[in-house]
Design a protein around this motif. Structure first.
Motif, PDB file in Angstrom:
ATOM      1  N   ALA A  79       5.493  -5.483  -5.158  1.00 32.32           N
ATOM      2  CA  ALA A  79       5.262  -6.424  -6.339  1.00 32.32           C
ATOM      3  C   ALA A  79       6.773  -7.094  -6.536  1.00 32.32           C
ATOM      4  CB  ALA A  79       5.100  -5.829  -7.761  1.00 32.32           C
ATOM      5  N   LEU A  80       7.942  -6.661  -6.128  1.00 33.87           N
ATOM      6  CA  LEU A  80       8.875  -7.252  -6.329  1.00 33.87           C
ATOM      7  C   LEU A  80       9.146  -8.287  -5.010  1.00 33.87           C
ATOM      8  CD1 LEU A  80      11.769  -7.326  -7.621  1.00 33.87           C
ATOM      9  CD2 LEU A  80      12.735  -5.789  -6.013  1.00 33.87           C
ATOM     10  N   ALA A  81       8.704  -8.169  -4.091  1.00 31.89           N
ATOM     11  CA  ALA A  81       8.635  -9.157  -2.739  1.00 31.89           C
ATOM     12  C   ALA A  81       7.602 -10.170  -3.065  1.00 31.89           C
ATOM     13  CB  ALA A  81       8.254  -8.236  -1.660  1.00 31.89           C
ATOM     14  N   GLU A  82       6.545  -9.940  -3.957  1.00 32.90           N
ATOM     15  CA  GLU A  82       5.550 -10.935  -4.144  1.00 32.90           C
ATOM     16  C   GLU A  82       6.249 -11.931  -5.536  1.00 32.90           C
ATOM     17  OE1 GLU A  82       2.481 -13.582  -4.694  1.00 32.90           O
ATOM     18  OE2 GLU A  82       2.744 -12.061  -2.993  1.00 32.90           O
ATOM     19  N   ALA A  83       7.125 -11.428  -6.166  1.00 27.07           N
ATOM     20  CA  ALA A  83       8.005 -12.127  -7.114  1.00 27.07           C
ATOM     21  C   ALA A  83       8.651 -13.255  -6.368  1.00 27.07           C
ATOM     22  CB  ALA A  83       8.595 -11.023  -7.973  1.00 27.07           C
ATOM     23  N   LYS A  84       9.411 -12.695  -5.173  1.00 28.02           N
ATOM     24  CA  LYS A  84       9.980 -13.696  -4.541  1.00 28.02           C
ATOM     25  C   LYS A  84       9.252 -14.777  -3.867  1.00 28.02           C
ATOM     26  CE  LYS A  84      13.456 -13.504  -0.489  1.00 28.02           C
ATOM     27  NZ  LYS A  84      14.012 -12.862   0.537  1.00 28.02           N
ATOM     28  N   ALA A  85       8.263 -14.314  -3.181  1.00 34.38           N
ATOM     29  CA  ALA A  85       7.334 -15.089  -2.409  1.00 34.38           C
ATOM     30  C   ALA A  85       6.708 -16.111  -3.371  1.00 34.38           C
ATOM     31  CB  ALA A  85       6.126 -14.253  -1.992  1.00 34.38           C
ATOM     32  N   GLN A  86       6.542 -15.935  -4.739  1.00 29.42           N
ATOM     33  CA  GLN A  86       6.006 -16.811  -5.871  1.00 29.42           C
ATOM     34  C   GLN A  86       7.192 -17.770  -6.373  1.00 29.42           C
ATOM     35  OE1 GLN A  86       3.810 -15.350  -9.034  1.00 29.42           O
ATOM     36  NE2 GLN A  86       2.613 -13.913  -7.800  1.00 29.42           N
ATOM     37  N   GLY A  87       8.410 -17.401  -5.823  1.00 26.56           N
ATOM     38  CA  GLY A  87       9.902 -18.391  -6.155  1.00 26.56           C
ATOM     39  C   GLY A  87      10.282 -17.949  -7.794  1.00 26.56           C
ATOM     40  N   LEU A  88       9.728 -16.732  -8.215  1.00 28.03           N
ATOM     41  CA  LEU A  88      10.321 -16.513  -9.497  1.00 28.03           C
ATOM     42  C   LEU A  88      11.914 -15.885  -9.131  1.00 28.03           C
ATOM     43  CD1 LEU A  88       7.290 -14.385 -10.618  1.00 28.03           C
ATOM     44  CD2 LEU A  88       7.855 -16.956 -11.190  1.00 28.03           C
ATOM     45  N   THR A  89      12.124 -15.242  -8.165  1.00 27.31           N
ATOM     46  CA  THR A  89      13.435 -14.888  -7.703  1.00 27.31           C
ATOM     47  C   THR A  89      13.757 -15.236  -6.339  1.00 27.31           C
ATOM     48  OG1 THR A  89      15.088 -12.699  -7.931  1.00 27.31           O
ATOM     49  CG2 THR A  89      12.594 -12.610  -7.163  1.00 27.31           C
ATOM     50  N   ILE A 112      20.082   7.223   0.012  1.00 22.78           N
ATOM     51  CA  ILE A 112      19.686   6.619   1.394  1.00 22.78           C
ATOM     52  C   ILE A 112      18.213   6.776   1.707  1.00 22.78           C
ATOM     53  CG2 ILE A 112      20.114   7.267   3.697  1.00 22.78           C
ATOM     54  CD1 ILE A 112      23.054   8.126   3.003  1.00 22.78           C
ATOM     55  N   ASP A 113      17.623   7.905   1.348  1.00 20.46           N
ATOM     56  CA  ASP A 113      16.188   7.974   1.645  1.00 20.46           C
ATOM     57  C   ASP A 113      15.228   6.969   1.011  1.00 20.46           C
ATOM     58  OD1 ASP A 113      13.760   9.290   2.474  1.00 20.46           O
ATOM     59  OD2 ASP A 113      13.540   9.906   0.151  1.00 20.46           O
ATOM     60  N   LEU A 114      15.649   6.399  -0.163  1.00 23.08           N
ATOM     61  CA  LEU A 114      15.042   5.506  -0.963  1.00 23.08           C
ATOM     62  C   LEU A 114      15.096   4.061  -0.363  1.00 23.08           C
ATOM     63  CD1 LEU A 114      15.736   7.132  -4.555  1.00 23.08           C
ATOM     64  CD2 LEU A 114      13.363   6.908  -3.478  1.00 23.08           C
ATOM     65  N   MET A 115      16.544   3.954  -0.100  1.00 21.20           N
ATOM     66  CA  MET A 115      16.842   2.561   0.646  1.00 21.20           C
ATOM     67  C   MET A 115      15.914   2.714   2.063  1.00 21.20           C
ATOM     68  SD  MET A 115      20.885   1.918   0.447  1.00 21.20           S
ATOM     69  CE  MET A 115      21.755   3.319   0.758  1.00 21.20           C
ATOM     70  N   GLN A 116      15.716   3.862   2.760  1.00 20.94           N
ATOM     71  CA  GLN A 116      15.004   3.652   3.986  1.00 20.94           C
ATOM     72  C   GLN A 116      13.522   3.444   3.472  1.00 20.94           C
ATOM     73  OE1 GLN A 116      15.955   7.568   5.139  1.00 20.94           O
ATOM     74  NE2 GLN A 116      17.326   6.717   6.934  1.00 20.94           N
ATOM     75  N   GLN A 117      12.858   3.800   2.224  1.00 23.20           N
ATOM     76  CA  GLN A 117      11.699   3.721   1.707  1.00 23.20           C
ATOM     77  C   GLN A 117      11.447   2.204   1.665  1.00 23.20           C
ATOM     78  OE1 GLN A 117       9.632   6.479  -0.538  1.00 23.20           O
ATOM     79  NE2 GLN A 117      11.316   7.888  -0.302  1.00 23.20           N
ATOM     80  N   ALA A 118      12.521   1.744   1.098  1.00 18.41           N
ATOM     81  CA  ALA A 118      12.537   0.113   0.409  1.00 18.41           C
ATOM     82  C   ALA A 118      12.381  -0.574   1.435  1.00 18.41           C
ATOM     83  CB  ALA A 118      13.734  -0.025  -0.552  1.00 18.41           C
ATOM     84  N   ILE A 119      13.415  -0.411   2.523  1.00 21.19           N
ATOM     85  CA  ILE A 119      13.121  -1.163   3.642  1.00 21.19           C
ATOM     86  C   ILE A 119      11.863  -1.230   4.415  1.00 21.19           C
ATOM     87  CG2 ILE A 119      14.383  -1.560   6.159  1.00 21.19           C
ATOM     88  CD1 ILE A 119      16.922  -0.438   4.707  1.00 21.19           C
ATOM     89  N   ALA A 120      11.402   0.132   4.476  1.00 19.13           N
ATOM     90  CA  ALA A 120      10.058   0.245   5.081  1.00 19.13           C
ATOM     91  C   ALA A 120       8.868  -0.514   4.356  1.00 19.13           C
ATOM     92  CB  ALA A 120       9.773   1.588   5.273  1.00 19.13           C
ATOM     93  N   ALA A 121       9.068  -0.447   3.114  1.00 17.63           N
ATOM     94  CA  ALA A 121       8.126  -1.323   2.048  1.00 17.63           C
ATOM     95  C   ALA A 121       8.315  -2.889   2.340  1.00 17.63           C
ATOM     96  CB  ALA A 121       8.331  -1.107   1.004  1.00 17.63           C
ATOM     97  N   VAL A 122       9.431  -3.485   2.378  1.00 19.00           N
ATOM     98  CA  VAL A 122       9.480  -4.941   2.249  1.00 19.00           C
ATOM     99  C   VAL A 122      10.126  -5.618   3.616  1.00 19.00           C
ATOM    100  CG1 VAL A 122       9.644  -4.891  -0.296  1.00 19.00           C
ATOM    101  CG2 VAL A 122      11.793  -4.765   1.099  1.00 19.00           C
ATOM    102  N   GLY A 123      10.807  -4.839   4.624  1.00 17.00           N
ATOM    103  CA  GLY A 123      11.222  -5.425   5.730  1.00 17.00           C
ATOM    104  C   GLY A 123      12.673  -5.339   5.821  1.00 17.00           C
ATOM    105  N   LYS A 124      13.135  -5.069   6.890  1.00 15.60           N
ATOM    106  CA  LYS A 124      14.706  -5.005   6.776  1.00 15.60           C
ATOM    107  C   LYS A 124      15.260  -6.338   6.684  1.00 15.60           C
ATOM    108  CE  LYS A 124      18.716  -3.356   9.798  1.00 15.60           C
ATOM    109  NZ  LYS A 124      19.172  -2.670  11.093  1.00 15.60           N
TER     110      LYS A 124
END
Length: 270
Positions: free
Chosen positions: A116-126, A136-148
């Motif tokens: 949803a956060l990535a979609e907000a960026k795609a929409q130009g809101l941020t 570290i584990d959560l950063m890895q998951q976040a990277i997997a979710a939205v891309g490096k």
């Protein structure tokens, strides 16, 4: 050029409310601050927006960061909540939006809120997106979710008594900027004799020494103050260069002195 680059020195607004935050932001902008950090849960976005609007500083000058609160993580809530933040901040787009806490026990899974956060960026809101208080584990998951390369920063508690080296090193390896919050540890580090000695030798203040230390390590900082003289003094940390011996002395102050670790919101730290 890294399009995820965020400015290194900003003004925090945590715990500042009503006229106090208006005055702090207005004074900060007058003194030359160009990064303003707020969050939905701070309850001051409207006042921050008012201060920026009334400052006379053009909207494209300040870099505005806000953070999504946990109750708005669901895919059908995140973007509407960010639009409400934009309304309060009197802008069509913020520069950076963060997930405030991973809240591991809550029902919304990380891929859903990062998507949803990535979609907000795609929409130009941020313009940029990032995270806060991720291990570290959560950063890895976040990277997997939205891309490096998509995550601009991880904003974490980081100060001489809690240097968070493992998290910082992993973030750096992934091109994620570290933003240090609570860099002065609620003022606890300002009376440290090591810091005081460096301040005396460099003819600076303890706060300037600590902020310069974080900046020299490559971190962004967002100290807050309600006093004009402190706001002005903190800015001068950008001009202070510490010696390698000074940096090593401060490195030796690590004591795992975490001050913020709310149950239900914080992860298991590295």
């Amino acid at each position: 050029m890294n399009t995820n680059t965020i400015p290194a020195f900003g003004l925090g607004t945590f715990r500042l409310k009503d006229q106090v935050v208006i005055d702090s932001v207005r004074t900060g902008l007058e003194l030359g601050y160009r990064v303003i950090d707020t969050a939905q849960i701070y309850g001051n976005e409207a006042e921050v927006g008012q201060a920026i609007a009334e400052s006379g500083v053009a909207r494209d000058a300040p870099f505005i960061t806000t953070k999504i609160w946990t109750e708005n993580y669901a895919a059908d809530k995140l973007i509407p909540s960010l639009k409400e933040s934009l309304r309060k901040l009197r802008t069509e787009q913020v520069d950076l939006t963060l997930i405030h806490w991973p809240a591991p026990g809550q029902p919304v899974a990380l891929p859903e809120y990062m998507g949803a956060l990535a979609e907000a960026k795609a929409q130009g809101l941020t313009r940029l997106i990032g995270v806060s208080n991720f291990n570290i584990d959560l950063m890895q998951q976040a990277i997997a979710a939205v891309g490096k390369g998509e995550i601009a920063t991880n904003q974490i508690e980081l100060h001489p008594y809690l240097q968070n080296r493992k998290v910082a090193e992993f973030a750096a390896s992934q091109g994620i900027q570290i933003t240090s919050y609570m860099t002065l540890a609620y003022g606890k580090v300002l009376g440290d004799p090591v810091i005081a000695a460096i301040a005396e030798r460099t003819r600076s203040t303890p706060a300037q020494v600590v902020l310069a230390w974080a900046l020299q390590l490559g971190y962004a900082v967002i100290p807050s103050s309600t006093r004009r003289e402190n706001l002005a003094s903190n800015l001068l940390a950008q001009e202070l260069r510490l010696s390698e011996a000074d940096m090593q002395a401060i490195a030796g102050l690590e004591r795992d002195g975490r001050l913020v670790n709310p149950e239900g919101l914080a992860p298991i730290w590295d």
